[in-house]
Design an enzyme around this catalytic site. Structure first.
Site, PDB file in Angstrom:
ATOM      1  CE1 TYR A 114     -15.031  12.053 -16.840  1.00 25.78           C
ATOM      2  CE2 TYR A 114     -14.849  11.934 -14.454  1.00 25.78           C
ATOM      3  CZ  TYR A 114     -15.113  11.328 -15.661  1.00 25.78           C
ATOM      4  OH  TYR A 114     -15.455  10.008 -15.702  1.00 25.78           O
TER       5      TYR A 114
ATOM      6  NE  ARG B  95      -2.992   0.503   3.246  1.00 29.95           N
ATOM      7  CZ  ARG B  95      -2.348   0.693   4.424  1.00 29.95           C
ATOM      8  NH1 ARG B  95      -1.642   1.788   4.634  1.00 29.95           N
ATOM      9  NH2 ARG B  95      -2.426  -0.215   5.371  1.00 29.95           N
TER      10      ARG B  95
ATOM     11  CG  ASP C  16      -8.273  16.432 -15.540  1.00 30.31           C
ATOM     12  OD1 ASP C  16      -7.566  15.767 -16.328  1.00 30.31           O
ATOM     13  OD2 ASP C  16      -9.348  16.009 -15.078  1.00 30.31           O
TER      14      ASP C  16
ATOM     15  CE  LYS D 142     -11.294   8.386 -19.043  1.00 34.66           C
ATOM     16  NZ  LYS D 142     -11.600   9.671 -18.417  1.00 34.66           N
TER      17      LYS D 142
HETATM   18  C1  LIG Z   1     -12.100  10.077 -17.100  1.00 34.96           C
HETATM   19  C2  LIG Z   1     -11.692  11.385 -16.546  1.00 34.96           C
HETATM   20  C3  LIG Z   1     -11.526  11.585 -15.164  1.00 34.96           C
HETATM   21  C4  LIG Z   1     -11.812  10.490 -14.158  1.00 34.96           C
HETATM   22  O1  LIG Z   1     -10.960   9.409 -14.284  1.00 34.96           O
HETATM   23  P1  LIG Z   1     -11.334   7.871 -13.935  1.00 34.96           P
HETATM   24  O2  LIG Z   1     -10.103   7.159 -14.295  1.00 34.96           O
HETATM   25  O3  LIG Z   1     -12.538   7.513 -14.737  1.00 34.96           O
HETATM   26  O4  LIG Z   1     -11.625   7.829 -12.454  1.00 34.96           O
HETATM   27  C5  LIG Z   1     -11.089  12.828 -14.741  1.00 34.96           C
HETATM   28  N1  LIG Z   1     -10.858  13.830 -15.610  1.00 34.96           N
HETATM   29  C6  LIG Z   1     -11.028  13.687 -16.939  1.00 34.96           C
HETATM   30  C7  LIG Z   1     -10.771  14.827 -17.853  1.00 34.96           C
HETATM   31  C8  LIG Z   1     -11.458  12.462 -17.455  1.00 34.96           C
HETATM   32  O5  LIG Z   1     -11.639  12.331 -18.778  1.00 34.96           O
END
Ligand SMILES: *Cc1c(COP(=O)(O)O)cnc(C)c1O
Length: 380
Positions: free
Chosen positions: A98, A46, A170, A195
């Site tokens: 998001y 962890r 982000d 992604k």
């Molecule tokens: C998908 C996404 C998230 C969240 O991520 P997860 O891996 O689904 O928890 C946050 N910000 C953006 C821009 C995203 O496309």
């Protein structure tokens, strides 16, 4: 070292005991101590695990950061950053973020005493006007989902720092290949590695990177205390994905540019939104702040939900699904999918009409993608 070399080599030295050129999956919970009070480099997975360390070092290098932390999801990474806040603190956020981030702000952190002000992310001065004495963070996402508005990172970083506030970006949509916000003044970058970073639609993950040791230590403390760590196999898959990030992003972008140009000329398409089109209102900013325009293309069909239904039914190659950033092309309908929980008035206000479709353009042969869109448009 340059980008692709870093993606393939940083954190990935041959395994010292066997010479294995691939970082092994250290599928172990614990590590022996050498003596009383004398652990090896690792104790308990962890807190840290060698496969995870490799991923963290590689991601940090790609963002030109000193420190990286891998999380079990993008949302866990967002939560890791928000753990810096205390009751009474205030956040200024771009309004186009998001949906899951907005939900965490409003339904988890607001009830715990953190307040949020949302501003038009395309206007740096709007951030300045929203600052309060209790403001601790500015939150931006650029380009934003699904209408691809950009935030001027340098301008907003300057404003945040004048107020003694940290800027969080982000960076999921462009990936570090097309944009490195820490080099433009952001203090923390977060990713949904689900992604483009992983890139193959087969792992959920997140990351936080920073060069600020104090912020890193605080987020790392919270991660170990709260425990939202990624599994070893997931780290290994993300690391494998990262190796081809550069070649994938180049192909994603070339395909997206061709798709955007095709849609832009099509009589059934009312508007095509892509930062790589000169018609995008922030095309110049995109050229200045990004090394490429990414692979999300949004467009508006003439017509409403019925037209969209016909179009989606006609698609043979594009898959009708949420998410983005994988090698396969996807189409989604924000007003009934990612933004379904908003009221029709809220959607109208932020520009998500019923005819809006978002494409995540994959790396298939672009001729096949365009033929698919062409025949689906003919059918709607
Ligand atoms: C998908 C996404 C998230 C969240 O991520 P997860 O891996 O689904 O928890 C946050 N910000 C953006 C821009 C995203 O496309």
């Amino acid at each position: 070292m340059r980008f692709s070399t870093k993606a393939i080599r940083v954190g990935q030295q041959p395994d010292p005991t066997t010479g294995s050129i691939i970082v092994p999956v250290y599928q172990t919970v614990n590590f022996t101590f050498q003596d009383v009070g004398r652990p090896h480099a690792y104790e308990y997975s962890r807190s840290a695990n060698p496969t995870r360390t490799a991923l963290e070092q590689c991601l940090a290098a790609l963002e030109e950061a000193r420190f990286g932390l891998a999380f079990s999801s993008g949302m866990a990474a967002v939560d890791g950053v928000l753990s810096l806040l205390r009751p009474g603190d205030h956040v200024v956020s771009a309004e186009h973020i998001y949906g899951g981030t907005f939900r965490l702000f409003e339904q988890v952190y607001r009830p715990r005493g953190v307040s949020f002000t949302y501003v038009d992310g395309t206007r740096p001065q709007a951030f300045a006007k929203a600052m309060q004495p209790a403001t601790k963070l500015v939150w931006v996402e650029t380009p934003a989902n699904p209408l691809l508005q950009l935030v001027d990172v340098r301008a907003v970083a300057k404003i945040a720092h004048e107020h003694g506030v940290k800027l969080v970006a982000d960076n999921t949509f462009p990936s570090p290949y097309f944009q490195r916000p820490l080099t433009q003044g952001a203090d923390i970058v977060m990713h949904s590695t689900t992604k483009y970073v992983s890139g193959h639609s087969d792992v959920i993950g997140g990351a936080v990177v920073t060069s600020d040791e104090r912020l890193y230590e605080a987020i790392k403390f919270y991660q170990n205390a709260a425990g939202a760590v990624p599994g070893t196999w997931d780290c290994w898959l993300s690391l494998r994905g990262l190796k081809t990030l550069a070649v994938r992003m180049k192909q994603h972008e070339a395909n997206a540019q061709a798709v955007a140009e095709f849609l832009d000329k099509h009589p059934k398409v009312q508007e095509t939104i892509y930062p790589g089109l000169p018609s995008h209102p922030q095309h110049e900013l995109a050229k200045a702040q990004m090394d490429g325009f990414g692979a999300i293309v949004t467009f508006r069909l003439n017509g409403g939900v019925e037209q969209v239904r016909q179009f989606v039914k006609g698609l043979k190659l594009f898959l009708f699904a949420e998410s983005l950033g994988g090698v396969e092309s996807l189409a989604c309908h924000p007003s009934t999918m990612s933004h379904a929980t908003l009221t029709p008035e809220e959607r109208q206000r932020i520009g998500i009409t019923d005819g809006t479709i978002r494409l995540s353009v994959g790396i298939e042969d672009v001729e096949d993608l365009i033929e698919d869109l062409d025949q689906a448009l003919a059918a709607c």
